[in-house]
Motif scaffolding. Structure first.
Motif, PDB file in Angstrom:
ATOM      1  N   GLY A   1       0.713  -1.380   0.061  1.00 41.37           N
ATOM      2  CA  GLY A   1       0.151  -0.025   0.436  1.00 41.37           C
ATOM      3  C   GLY A   1       0.812   1.364  -0.536  1.00 41.37           C
ATOM      4  O   GLY A   1       0.448   2.079  -0.207  1.00 41.37           O
ATOM      5  N   GLY A   2       2.323   1.136  -0.075  1.00 38.38           N
ATOM      6  CA  GLY A   2       2.860   2.321   0.086  1.00 38.38           C
ATOM      7  C   GLY A   2       2.936   3.316  -1.724  1.00 38.38           C
ATOM      8  O   GLY A   2       2.898   2.289  -2.177  1.00 38.38           O
ATOM      9  N   GLY A   3       3.220   4.567  -1.499  1.00 35.31           N
ATOM     10  CA  GLY A   3       3.681   4.948  -2.948  1.00 35.31           C
ATOM     11  C   GLY A   3       3.939   6.169  -2.317  1.00 35.31           C
ATOM     12  O   GLY A   3       4.758   6.576  -1.457  1.00 35.31           O
ATOM     13  N   LEU A   4       3.807   6.578  -3.745  1.00 38.20           N
ATOM     14  CA  LEU A   4       4.080   8.460  -4.091  1.00 38.20           C
ATOM     15  C   LEU A   4       2.711   9.173  -3.807  1.00 38.20           C
ATOM     16  O   LEU A   4       1.400   9.160  -4.529  1.00 38.20           O
ATOM     17  CB  LEU A   4       5.009   8.366  -4.832  1.00 38.20           C
ATOM     18  CG  LEU A   4       5.323  10.474  -4.692  1.00 38.20           C
ATOM     19  CD1 LEU A   4       5.983  10.703  -3.932  1.00 38.20           C
ATOM     20  CD2 LEU A   4       5.710  10.654  -6.767  1.00 38.20           C
ATOM     21  N   VAL A   5       2.792  10.164  -2.699  1.00 37.99           N
ATOM     22  CA  VAL A   5       1.802  10.940  -2.448  1.00 37.99           C
ATOM     23  C   VAL A   5       2.013  12.610  -1.943  1.00 37.99           C
ATOM     24  O   VAL A   5       3.116  12.651  -1.348  1.00 37.99           O
ATOM     25  CB  VAL A   5       0.432  10.437  -1.775  1.00 37.99           C
ATOM     26  CG1 VAL A   5       1.006  10.564  -0.119  1.00 37.99           C
ATOM     27  CG2 VAL A   5      -0.836  11.341  -1.051  1.00 37.99           C
ATOM     28  N   GLN A   6       1.031  13.516  -2.524  1.00 42.86           N
ATOM     29  CA  GLN A   6       1.392  14.699  -2.342  1.00 42.86           C
ATOM     30  C   GLN A   6       0.782  14.931  -0.763  1.00 42.86           C
ATOM     31  O   GLN A   6       0.313  14.297  -0.451  1.00 42.86           O
ATOM     32  CB  GLN A   6       0.309  15.063  -3.243  1.00 42.86           C
ATOM     33  CG  GLN A   6       1.582  15.639  -4.543  1.00 42.86           C
ATOM     34  CD  GLN A   6       0.230  16.835  -5.882  1.00 42.86           C
ATOM     35  OE1 GLN A   6      -0.701  17.651  -5.286  1.00 42.86           O
ATOM     36  NE2 GLN A   6       1.028  17.024  -6.302  1.00 42.86           N
ATOM     37  N   ALA A   7       1.716  16.335   0.042  1.00 45.84           N
ATOM     38  CA  ALA A   7       1.419  16.457   1.019  1.00 45.84           C
ATOM     39  C   ALA A   7      -0.358  16.705   1.062  1.00 45.84           C
ATOM     40  O   ALA A   7      -0.083  17.440   0.493  1.00 45.84           O
ATOM     41  CB  ALA A   7       2.310  17.308   1.633  1.00 45.84           C
TER      42      ALA A   7
END
Length: 115
Positions: A8-14
């Motif tokens: 479920g991890g990944g790159l996300v914006q603040a």
């Protein structure tokens, strides 16, 4: 043999959200407490949240009101819902359990929060 697998991890914006999963096998899930930890580069691994065998939950002050831990007994999975993410939440997230004194960790899942 106890096995924990995070996903479920990944790159996300603040300000965004992610939900991490920790799938457990080889353990009686109904009586097992599971915790989430994280480790940022150059930092020690720190505790984030925990759910007990009785489903009581605790979260670290640094993520309180933003992160929620829960479990699905049918799927033998513990979740970490992460909302209002901040760049300082960037880390590898691990789940952990202790059975009969033996500690088991998952392999971790990377969470990156961009500003």
């Amino acid at each position: 043999q106890v096995q924990l697998v995070e996903s479920g991890g990944g790159l996300v914006q603040a300000g965004g959200s992610l939900r991490l999963s920790c799938a457990a096998s080889g353990v009686d899930f109904s009586i097992t407490a599971i915790g989430w930890y994280r480790q940022a580069p150059g930092n020690q691994r720190e505790w984030v949240a925990r759910i007990s065998s009785a489903d009581s939950t605790n979260v670290a002050d640094s993520v309180k009101d933003r992160f929620t831990i829960s479990r699905d007994y049918a799927k033998k999975t513990v979740y970490l819902q992460m909302d209002s993410l901040k760049p300082e939440d960037t880390a590898v997230y691990y789940c952990k359990t202790t059975v009969l004194g033996r500690v088991s960790w998952g392999q971790g899942t990377q969470v990156t929060v961009s500003s």
